[in-house]
Design a protein around this motif. Structure first.
Motif, PDB file in Angstrom:
ATOM      1  N   LEU A   1      41.227  37.389  47.183  1.00 45.12           N
ATOM      2  CA  LEU A   1      41.830  38.470  46.423  1.00 45.12           C
ATOM      3  C   LEU A   1      40.802  38.850  45.368  1.00 45.12           C
ATOM      4  O   LEU A   1      40.427  38.025  44.531  1.00 45.12           O
ATOM      5  N   VAL A   2      40.330  40.094  45.441  1.00 48.22           N
ATOM      6  CA  VAL A   2      39.249  40.564  44.580  1.00 48.22           C
ATOM      7  C   VAL A   2      39.819  41.517  43.537  1.00 48.22           C
ATOM      8  O   VAL A   2      40.543  42.454  43.878  1.00 48.22           O
ATOM      9  N   GLN A   3      39.484  41.268  42.290  1.00 50.80           N
ATOM     10  CA  GLN A   3      39.890  42.162  41.217  1.00 50.80           C
ATOM     11  C   GLN A   3      38.652  42.651  40.473  1.00 50.80           C
ATOM     12  O   GLN A   3      37.805  41.839  40.079  1.00 50.80           O
ATOM     13  N   ARG A   4      38.567  43.978  40.335  1.00 52.97           N
ATOM     14  CA  ARG A   4      37.498  44.543  39.519  1.00 52.97           C
ATOM     15  C   ARG A   4      37.916  44.367  38.069  1.00 52.97           C
ATOM     16  O   ARG A   4      39.013  44.765  37.680  1.00 52.97           O
ATOM     17  N   VAL A   5      37.060  43.731  37.280  1.00 56.01           N
ATOM     18  CA  VAL A   5      37.420  43.403  35.898  1.00 56.01           C
ATOM     19  C   VAL A   5      36.374  43.924  34.919  1.00 56.01           C
ATOM     20  O   VAL A   5      35.203  44.087  35.261  1.00 56.01           O
ATOM     21  N   SER A   6      36.824  44.148  33.688  1.00 59.67           N
ATOM     22  CA  SER A   6      35.864  44.450  32.628  1.00 59.67           C
ATOM     23  C   SER A   6      35.438  43.158  31.941  1.00 59.67           C
ATOM     24  O   SER A   6      34.386  43.107  31.317  1.00 59.67           O
ATOM     25  N   GLN A   7      36.271  42.111  32.091  1.00 56.71           N
ATOM     26  CA  GLN A   7      35.919  40.768  31.626  1.00 56.71           C
ATOM     27  C   GLN A   7      36.902  39.773  32.207  1.00 56.71           C
ATOM     28  O   GLN A   7      38.050  40.126  32.507  1.00 56.71           O
ATOM     29  N   ALA A   8      36.463  38.531  32.374  1.00 62.19           N
ATOM     30  CA  ALA A   8      37.344  37.477  32.876  1.00 62.19           C
ATOM     31  C   ALA A   8      36.758  36.121  32.513  1.00 62.19           C
ATOM     32  O   ALA A   8      35.539  35.968  32.373  1.00 62.19           O
ATOM     33  N   ARG A   9      37.662  35.140  32.380  1.00 61.84           N
ATOM     34  CA  ARG A   9      37.224  33.771  32.145  1.00 61.84           C
ATOM     35  C   ARG A   9      38.253  32.804  32.711  1.00 61.84           C
ATOM     36  O   ARG A   9      39.422  33.153  32.864  1.00 61.84           O
ATOM     37  N   VAL A  10      37.797  31.602  32.994  1.00 65.11           N
ATOM     38  CA  VAL A  10      38.655  30.536  33.495  1.00 65.11           C
ATOM     39  C   VAL A  10      38.546  29.361  32.536  1.00 65.11           C
ATOM     40  O   VAL A  10      37.440  28.982  32.133  1.00 65.11           O
ATOM     41  N   GLU A  11      39.701  28.792  32.186  1.00 63.01           N
ATOM     42  CA  GLU A  11      39.731  27.615  31.321  1.00 63.01           C
ATOM     43  C   GLU A  11      40.427  26.473  32.051  1.00 63.01           C
ATOM     44  O   GLU A  11      41.394  26.680  32.785  1.00 63.01           O
ATOM     45  N   VAL A  12      39.906  25.266  31.846  1.00 62.89           N
ATOM     46  CA  VAL A  12      40.522  24.037  32.337  1.00 62.89           C
ATOM     47  C   VAL A  12      40.648  23.113  31.139  1.00 62.89           C
ATOM     48  O   VAL A  12      39.642  22.801  30.489  1.00 62.89           O
TER      49      VAL A  12
END
Length: 147
Positions: free
Chosen positions: A4-15
């Motif tokens: 599933l592809v999303q065009r983003v202006s920004q993104a981050r993942v936290e664990v």
């Protein structure tokens, strides 16, 4: 392989409160391996992601790729893309690859992307992740690749 592809202006993942991957403008890609998938399908997915023309050109048409725009890739494992709710209200995930295969193919997607493109960020396979994103458009595209 499912994505599933999303065009983003920004993104981050936290664990567990720490950032494992982040990008500015680019593609956030959720990836799910299926039992019949192999390394060739993983490589095919990366090639598709790099060529997918979903960024606007000068005329405002979706005609540019993440390579053309020098955007980032943020790749996150998500076995729930294989969810089947046909049998009731509780999803079945039996269509997802077993964890060992899923991990191997997810790591292949990340490694191949790192070889071919920059910047690339990623989540952590099997972790409880919080994904923060600003969907640009919004543009969200499902991809299914088969051998």
């Amino acid at each position: 392989m499912l994505a599933l592809v999303q065009r983003v202006s920004q993104a981050r993942v936290e664990v567990a409160g720490r950032v494992t991957g982040q990008i500015g403008a680019g593609l956030l890609v959720f990836v799910c391996a299926e039992p019949v998938d192999d390394e060739a399908i993983a490589d095919k997915l990366v090639a598709k992601l790099l060529k997918l023309r979903i960024f606007s050109d000068g005329a405002g048409k979706m005609n540019r790729s993440v390579v053309d725009t020098q955007g980032g890739l943020l790749i996150v494992s998500q076995f729930t893309l294989a969810a089947d709710v046909a049998g009731g209200n509780r999803p079945s995930f039996s269509a997802a690859a077993p964890p060992e295969l899923g991990r191997r193919l997810y790591e292949r997607v990340v490694a191949t992307a790192l070889q071919l493109h920059a910047p690339v960020g990623c989540g952590e396979f099997g972790a409880d992740m919080q994904v923060h994103l600003v969907n640009d458009g919004p543009v969200t595209i499902p991809i299914t690749l088969r051998a």
